[in-house]
Design a protein around this motif. Structure first.
Motif, mmCIF file in Angstrom:
data_model
loop_
_atom_site.group_PDB
_atom_site.id
_atom_site.type_symbol
_atom_site.label_atom_id
_atom_site.label_comp_id
_atom_site.label_asym_id
_atom_site.label_seq_id
_atom_site.Cartn_x
_atom_site.Cartn_y
_atom_site.Cartn_z
ATOM 1 N N TYR A 102 -56.526 2.673 20.229
ATOM 2 C CA TYR A 102 -55.714 3.800 19.664
ATOM 3 C C TYR A 102 -56.635 4.776 19.151
ATOM 4 O O TYR A 102 -57.812 4.832 18.440
ATOM 5 N N PHE A 103 -56.689 6.073 19.348
ATOM 6 C CA PHE A 103 -57.167 7.264 19.031
ATOM 7 C C PHE A 103 -56.209 8.279 18.635
ATOM 8 O O PHE A 103 -55.038 8.418 18.990
ATOM 9 N N ARG A 104 -56.794 8.963 17.467
ATOM 10 C CA ARG A 104 -56.100 10.057 16.778
ATOM 11 C C ARG A 104 -56.979 11.125 16.828
ATOM 12 O O ARG A 104 -58.388 11.202 17.321
ATOM 13 N N CYS A 105 -56.505 12.407 16.806
ATOM 14 C CA CYS A 105 -57.230 13.524 16.848
ATOM 15 C C CYS A 105 -58.311 13.765 15.593
ATOM 16 O O CYS A 105 -57.885 13.540 14.464
ATOM 17 N N GLY A 106 -59.311 13.927 16.182
ATOM 18 C CA GLY A 106 -60.476 13.780 15.032
ATOM 19 C C GLY A 106 -61.128 15.302 14.378
ATOM 20 O O GLY A 106 -61.767 15.464 13.564
ATOM 21 N N ARG A 107 -60.140 16.217 14.923
ATOM 22 C CA ARG A 107 -60.396 17.428 14.634
ATOM 23 C C ARG A 107 -59.865 17.872 13.313
ATOM 24 O O ARG A 107 -60.675 18.281 12.384
ATOM 25 N N LYS A 108 -58.533 17.507 13.161
ATOM 26 C CA LYS A 108 -58.049 17.778 11.868
ATOM 27 C C LYS A 108 -57.162 16.413 11.347
ATOM 28 O O LYS A 108 -56.501 16.001 11.973
ATOM 29 N N PRO A 109 -57.359 16.311 10.152
ATOM 30 C CA PRO A 109 -56.819 15.148 9.509
ATOM 31 C C PRO A 109 -55.394 15.092 9.628
ATOM 32 O O PRO A 109 -54.681 14.054 9.840
ATOM 33 N N GLY A 110 -54.670 16.191 9.463
ATOM 34 C CA GLY A 110 -53.410 16.022 9.413
ATOM 35 C C GLY A 110 -52.829 16.186 10.992
ATOM 36 O O GLY A 110 -51.407 16.205 11.230
ATOM 37 N N CYS A 111 -53.663 16.490 12.029
ATOM 38 C CA CYS A 111 -53.084 16.529 13.419
ATOM 39 C C CYS A 111 -52.502 15.340 13.621
ATOM 40 O O CYS A 111 -53.038 14.144 13.798
ATOM 41 N N PRO A 112 -51.125 15.235 14.290
ATOM 42 C CA PRO A 112 -50.482 14.185 14.702
ATOM 43 C C PRO A 112 -50.867 13.641 16.044
ATOM 44 O O PRO A 112 -50.312 12.434 16.425
ATOM 45 N N ALA A 113 -51.488 14.365 16.680
ATOM 46 C CA ALA A 113 -51.884 13.959 17.984
ATOM 47 C C ALA A 113 -52.516 12.535 18.124
ATOM 48 O O ALA A 113 -53.441 12.220 17.396
ATOM 49 N N ARG A 114 -51.687 11.593 19.053
ATOM 50 C CA ARG A 114 -52.456 10.307 19.128
ATOM 51 C C ARG A 114 -52.544 9.979 20.746
ATOM 52 O O ARG A 114 -51.951 10.849 21.681
ATOM 53 N N LYS A 115 -53.353 9.020 20.896
ATOM 54 C CA LYS A 115 -53.810 8.590 22.380
ATOM 55 C C LYS A 115 -53.880 7.148 22.455
ATOM 56 O O LYS A 115 -54.660 6.633 21.652
ATOM 57 N N HIS A 116 -53.262 6.592 23.367
ATOM 58 C CA HIS A 116 -53.604 5.079 23.634
ATOM 59 C C HIS A 116 -54.294 4.949 25.108
ATOM 60 O O HIS A 116 -53.733 5.592 25.851
ATOM 61 N N VAL A 117 -55.267 4.249 24.908
ATOM 62 C CA VAL A 117 -55.962 4.083 26.226
ATOM 63 C C VAL A 117 -56.054 2.543 26.490
ATOM 64 O O VAL A 117 -56.265 1.659 25.567
ATOM 65 N N GLN A 118 -55.682 1.950 27.780
ATOM 66 C CA GLN A 118 -55.426 0.797 28.148
ATOM 67 C C GLN A 118 -55.984 0.646 29.574
ATOM 68 O O GLN A 118 -55.734 1.548 30.619
ATOM 69 N N GLN A 119 -57.027 -0.237 29.718
ATOM 70 C CA GLN A 119 -57.488 -0.486 30.874
ATOM 71 C C GLN A 119 -56.205 -1.213 31.922
ATOM 72 O O GLN A 119 -55.714 -2.002 31.515
ATOM 73 N N SER A 120 -56.217 -0.761 33.243
ATOM 74 C CA SER A 120 -55.133 -1.270 33.873
ATOM 75 C C SER A 120 -55.336 -2.614 34.460
ATOM 76 O O SER A 120 -56.343 -2.960 34.794
#
Length: 341
Positions: free
Chosen positions: A145-163
DNA sequence: GGTATTTGACCGAA
DNA sequence: TTCGGTCAAATACC
């Protein structure tokens, strides 16, 4: 996007059929060079065109079948992500402290969920910070699980999973749009030229995804952890030994599959960190190449590692986005956002 | 010392 | 009760 045990199995069969078809195409091309197999010009003999047409049909059918299968899987997964209340989506609070219980709806995923496929040298320009990893039931590899690292309040998220179907591929899902004022930075890298190659899904609705752009050079600051084996790394499948530059780690260091140190290969698995996405603290900084996530419309050639390696080494990176929000509408090239360079 | 990652625990939804 | 998603202390690296 594990489609479950059964779905994963079917998917593997389909992928295998695609690979076999590709191999057949290569074989036939050698056996029937005069026939002009693969030549669209049509000048070649009719037999070659017929074979080519048949192979194309097979390829197309398999791609469609795979797309349908994956879309179905995505649908089943999307539900939970979007079931909660929107308001709490980014306000997720709580944590371990009982005194600060997190609000309900923490799992909400009301943002458009988008699956994206990136290839070598292509990364988005945002900075991502890994905030968690979880083993997913029925999946061979954990999800990061990743979240935007630029700004604390940025809601952007990313989920990465190997197929599960193909460990060499990473499935990346993006949630919420970036609110940080950090538009993709132009890339100066000559080798990074995003180019949509697959069409499937619907017009993108996610601003965040639309802003994805290839990142040329890794930022020095983001490389701070470079060189440090990430525990997230997982063994690299033999099929990856072909020399493809698929990054297999996360935190900070993208490693070409072919060049993965034994130590890393045996390290604890981390699909992502993969993500191409691999994700490191900042994707924009990773040099990796990476991520090859088959999208529902992923073409046969894209499923072949050899093909992928070829693209990574010789051709421009390919960007593929698949908006899983609306599976019914076909997407056109215009639906893909071409990152500014 | 600052920053990023790791990882076990917590929480809500199903 | 199970599971996915998130938090935050601990840890690692520069």
């Amino acid at each position: 996007m594990a489609a479950g045990p059964g779905g994963a199995t079917v998917e593997r069969f389909i992928v295998g059929a695609q690979k076999s078809t590709n191999q057949l195409k290569v074989v036939l091309a050698k056996l029937l060079p005069a026939a002009g197999l693969g030549s669209r010009a049509g000048a070649a003999g009719s037999s070659g065109s017929a074979v080519d047409a048949l192979l194309s049909d097979i390829t197309d059918s398999l791609s469609r079948a795979l797309a349908s299968l994956r879309l179905g899987a995505l649908d089943t997964q999307r539900s939970p992500w979007q079931s909660s209340t929107a308001a709490a989506a980014t306000a997720a609070g709580g944590g371990r402290r009982r005194s600060a219980p997190r609000r309900s709806g923490q799992r909400v995923r009301t943002d458009a969920c988008r699956m994206i496929v990136l290839q070598s040298g292509v990364q988005d320009s945002y900075t991502w910070r890994k905030y968690g990893q979880k083993d997913i039931l029925g999946a061979r590899f954990p999800r990061s699980y990743f979240r935007c690292g630029r700004k604390p309040g940025c809601p952007a998220r990313k989920h990465v999973q190997q197929s599960d179907a193909d460990p060499s591929k990473l499935e990346i899902a993006y949630f919420a749009a970036h609110t940080c004022d950090d538009p993709p930075r132009p890339s100066s890298s000559p080798h990074i030229v995003p180019e949509p190659v697959s069409i499937s899904g619907t017009p993108q609705k996610n601003a965040a995804a639309a802003r994805l752009v290839p990142v040329a050079a890794a930022a020095p600051s983001a490389q701070r952890r470079t060189g440090q084996p990430s525990p997230l790394l997982h063994p690299v499948p033999d099929l990856m030994a072909g020399g493809s530059d698929v990054p297999i780690r996360t935190a900070g260091v993208l490693l070409p599959v072919a060049g993965v140190p034994a130590a890393l290969s045996s390290a604890q698995h981390d699909p992502v960190s993969a993500d191409d996405t691999t994700f490191t603290p900042s994707m924009g900084e990773e040099q990796a190449e990476l991520l090859f996530i088959p999208s529902p419309a992923c073409s046969q050639s894209e499923l072949l590692l050899t093909e992928v390696a070829k693209v990574e080494l010789q051709g421009p990176p390919v960007w593929m986005e698949h908006d899983v929000e609306d599976d019914d509408e076909p997407v056109t090239f215009s639906d893909f956002m071409v990152p500014e360079m």
